[in-house]
Each structure stands twice: as C-alpha cells, then as structure tokens.
Design an enzyme around this catalytic site. Structure first.
Site, mmCIF file in Angstrom:
data_model
loop_
_atom_site.group_PDB
_atom_site.id
_atom_site.type_symbol
_atom_site.label_atom_id
_atom_site.label_comp_id
_atom_site.label_asym_id
_atom_site.label_seq_id
_atom_site.Cartn_x
_atom_site.Cartn_y
_atom_site.Cartn_z
ATOM 1 N N ILE A 21 49.095 37.205 28.007
ATOM 2 C CA ILE A 21 47.763 36.479 27.181
ATOM 3 C C ILE A 21 47.941 36.454 25.608
ATOM 4 O O ILE A 21 47.148 35.661 25.223
ATOM 5 C CB ILE A 21 46.762 37.419 28.006
ATOM 6 C CG1 ILE A 21 45.349 36.642 27.649
ATOM 7 C CG2 ILE A 21 46.519 38.952 27.545
ATOM 8 C CD1 ILE A 21 44.455 37.073 28.602
ATOM 9 N N ASP A 44 45.314 45.805 27.691
ATOM 10 C CA ASP A 44 44.567 46.474 26.756
ATOM 11 C C ASP A 44 45.847 46.718 25.698
ATOM 12 O O ASP A 44 45.413 46.514 24.370
ATOM 13 C CB ASP A 44 44.138 47.694 27.314
ATOM 14 C CG ASP A 44 42.758 48.312 26.566
ATOM 15 O OD1 ASP A 44 42.322 49.260 27.028
ATOM 16 O OD2 ASP A 44 42.375 47.619 25.526
HETATM 17 N N1 APR Z 1 49.303 39.343 29.664
HETATM 18 C C1 APR Z 1 48.710 38.955 30.759
HETATM 19 N N2 APR Z 1 48.253 39.743 31.792
HETATM 20 C C2 APR Z 1 48.821 41.019 31.836
HETATM 21 C C3 APR Z 1 49.600 41.552 30.789
HETATM 22 C C4 APR Z 1 49.636 40.638 29.592
HETATM 23 N N3 APR Z 1 50.279 41.035 28.295
HETATM 24 N N4 APR Z 1 49.657 42.868 30.869
HETATM 25 C C5 APR Z 1 49.202 43.049 31.950
HETATM 26 N N5 APR Z 1 48.807 42.150 32.823
HETATM 27 C C6 APR Z 1 48.281 41.915 34.076
HETATM 28 C C7 APR Z 1 48.684 43.115 34.871
HETATM 29 O O1 APR Z 1 49.583 42.769 35.750
HETATM 30 C C8 APR Z 1 47.472 42.922 35.945
HETATM 31 O O2 APR Z 1 47.538 41.809 36.947
HETATM 32 O O3 APR Z 1 46.984 42.145 33.953
HETATM 33 C C9 APR Z 1 46.062 42.635 35.119
HETATM 34 C C10 APR Z 1 45.219 43.708 34.954
HETATM 35 O O4 APR Z 1 46.032 44.773 34.753
HETATM 36 P P1 APR Z 1 45.670 45.926 33.709
HETATM 37 O O5 APR Z 1 45.853 45.663 32.258
HETATM 38 O O6 APR Z 1 46.127 47.516 34.010
HETATM 39 O O7 APR Z 1 43.917 46.164 33.623
HETATM 40 P P2 APR Z 1 42.976 46.584 34.882
HETATM 41 O O8 APR Z 1 43.527 46.622 36.130
HETATM 42 O O9 APR Z 1 41.587 45.925 34.464
HETATM 43 O O10 APR Z 1 42.899 48.345 34.312
HETATM 44 C C11 APR Z 1 42.187 48.520 33.066
HETATM 45 O O11 APR Z 1 44.048 49.566 32.181
HETATM 46 O O12 APR Z 1 45.175 49.533 30.417
HETATM 47 C C12 APR Z 1 44.269 50.048 30.864
HETATM 48 O O13 APR Z 1 42.881 50.565 29.104
HETATM 49 C C13 APR Z 1 42.815 49.926 30.235
HETATM 50 O O14 APR Z 1 41.623 51.764 31.332
HETATM 51 C C14 APR Z 1 41.871 50.339 31.507
HETATM 52 C C15 APR Z 1 42.660 49.859 32.504
#
Ligand code: APR
Length: 182
Positions: A21, A44
């Site tokens: 993303i 994040d």
């Molecule tokens: N681009 C797009 N999608 C991504 C990327 C990226 N660079 N990195 C990870 N993903 C995908 C993951 O594979 C998953 O399908 O984004 C989706 C959401 O995963 P997370 O980032 O773990 O988010 P979430 O499940 O909402 O958890 C949020 O995780 O990183 C921490 O600080 C954040 O505490 C919060 C929690």
C-alpha cells in the site's frame, strides 16, 4: 523479496490491487493503526517506515484514536499526501460487535476523506492481520461498506483496496463478484 506484481480488478470505482500500500499514488492511504497511534508491524510499520518521522510526530500530537474512528496526518515522504489512520476491531470470536466496528472504520475513513476534499484513497484489509478478523468475512464488510458509501458520495472518485498476498487478493476478487460490484 521481489516487488509484488500489481494486478488489478477494476469495477465501478473500486479497484483491487495486489502489492504494498505504501507504493500507492492515491491522494490518501489508510493505515490499519492501533488506538494509541503508536506504530507497529504490518501496514502500520510499513507506512511509518516509508513515510518517515513526520507522520509519527503528528500521531503523537493527536494522541490516540478509538476503534472504529479515523484521524488524518501528513503522508510525509509517501507519494500519498495524507495518511488516514483508522483502528479496526480486534477479533474476539464475532460477538463483541466486531462487524459494526469494522464497518465504522471504513465509513469514518471515507467520511473523513470527503470532509477533506480527498477524491482518491487506498485501503488495506483492515483487521485481517494482527487483529485476526477472518479474511472472507472482513472482505464482505469492507467491499459492501465502500460500495454503499460510494453510491451516495460522487465526490470520491476512486477507492483502491490493496491486498498484500495473492490469496487475499483472490478472496477479495471473489467477494467483489458475489456482491455484484464487478
Ligand atoms: N501493504 C498492504 N497490505 C499489507 C502490508 C502492506 N505493506 N503489510 C501488511 N499488509 C496486510 C496484512 O497482510 C493484512 O492482510 O494488511 C492487513 C492488515 O494487517 P495488519 O497490518 O496486521 O493490521 P491489523 O490486522 O488491522 O492489526 C493492526 O497491527 O501493526 C499493528 O499497530 C498495528 O496494533 C495494530 C495492529
């Protein structure tokens, strides 16, 4: 790891893309944040790494974001001008109003974009990583909520949903067909 191949499925104004993303060129990208806006792993971590310290500086000033709500900061060094930080629900089995919170996270991110005059934005698959929301269910909430919002908001020109893995991309693709948005 080689850059993910961008493959897109175009429908009305919702585009599915596979990749990172942080590489999106929409005016805003949405971060899957935590309620403390402290940064973390997944999306994040990627956004703060690519966007640089200005984003965290603004997050610190904001101080926090309740689950289901959305706040906005600069995009820092990202191609996107803004980052909309939203907090999805932590999956607790499905009886803790997770669907409602996930719906609000998408709705409030879109409403914030409208209020700021942002016309194109990219979403990750919120809550389906560390927060454990089952992917297929989450894809239905995401695409139905985005589709319903776009029906009443012509000011939003394009929404890209960016899936990191091939499997996630295909599950979203199937859901998009099922709900007739494609
Ligand atoms: N681009 C797009 N999608 C991504 C990327 C990226 N660079 N990195 C990870 N993903 C995908 C993951 O594979 C998953 O399908 O984004 C989706 C959401 O995963 P997370 O980032 O773990 O988010 P979430 O499940 O909402 O958890 C949020 O995780 O990183 C921490 O600080 C954040 O505490 C919060 C929690």
């Amino acid at each position: 790891m080689p850059d993910k191949i961008e493959s897109e499925v175009k429908s009305s104004k919702i585009i599915l893309a596979q990749g990172d993303i942080t590489k999106q060129t929409t005016e805003a990208i949405v971060n899957a944040a935590n309620s403390l806006l402290r940064g973390g792993g997944g999306v994040d971590g990627a956004i703060h790494r690519a966007g640089g310290p200005k984003i965290m500086e603004e997050c610190r000033k904001i101080g926090g974001c309740p689950a289901g709500e959305a706040v906005i900061t600069t995009g820092g060094n990202l191609k996107a001008k803004y980052v909309i930080h939203t907090v999805g629900p932590i999956w607790k089995g499905g009886n803790a109003r997770e669907e409602e919170t996930l719906t609000r996270a998408y709705q409030n991110s879109l409403a914030l974009a409208s209020r700021k005059g942002i016309r194109t934005l990219s979403f990750p698959s919120i809550s389906t990583g560390a927060y454990g929301y089952p992917l297929q269910e989450a894809s239905k909430v995401a695409l139905n909520t985005i589709g319903n919002y776009l029906k009443g908001h012509p000011e939003i020109e394009k929404v890209v949903v960016v899936l990191f893995s091939d499997q996630d991309f295909h599950i979203y693709q199937e859901t998009l067909k099922e709900i007739g948005l494609r």
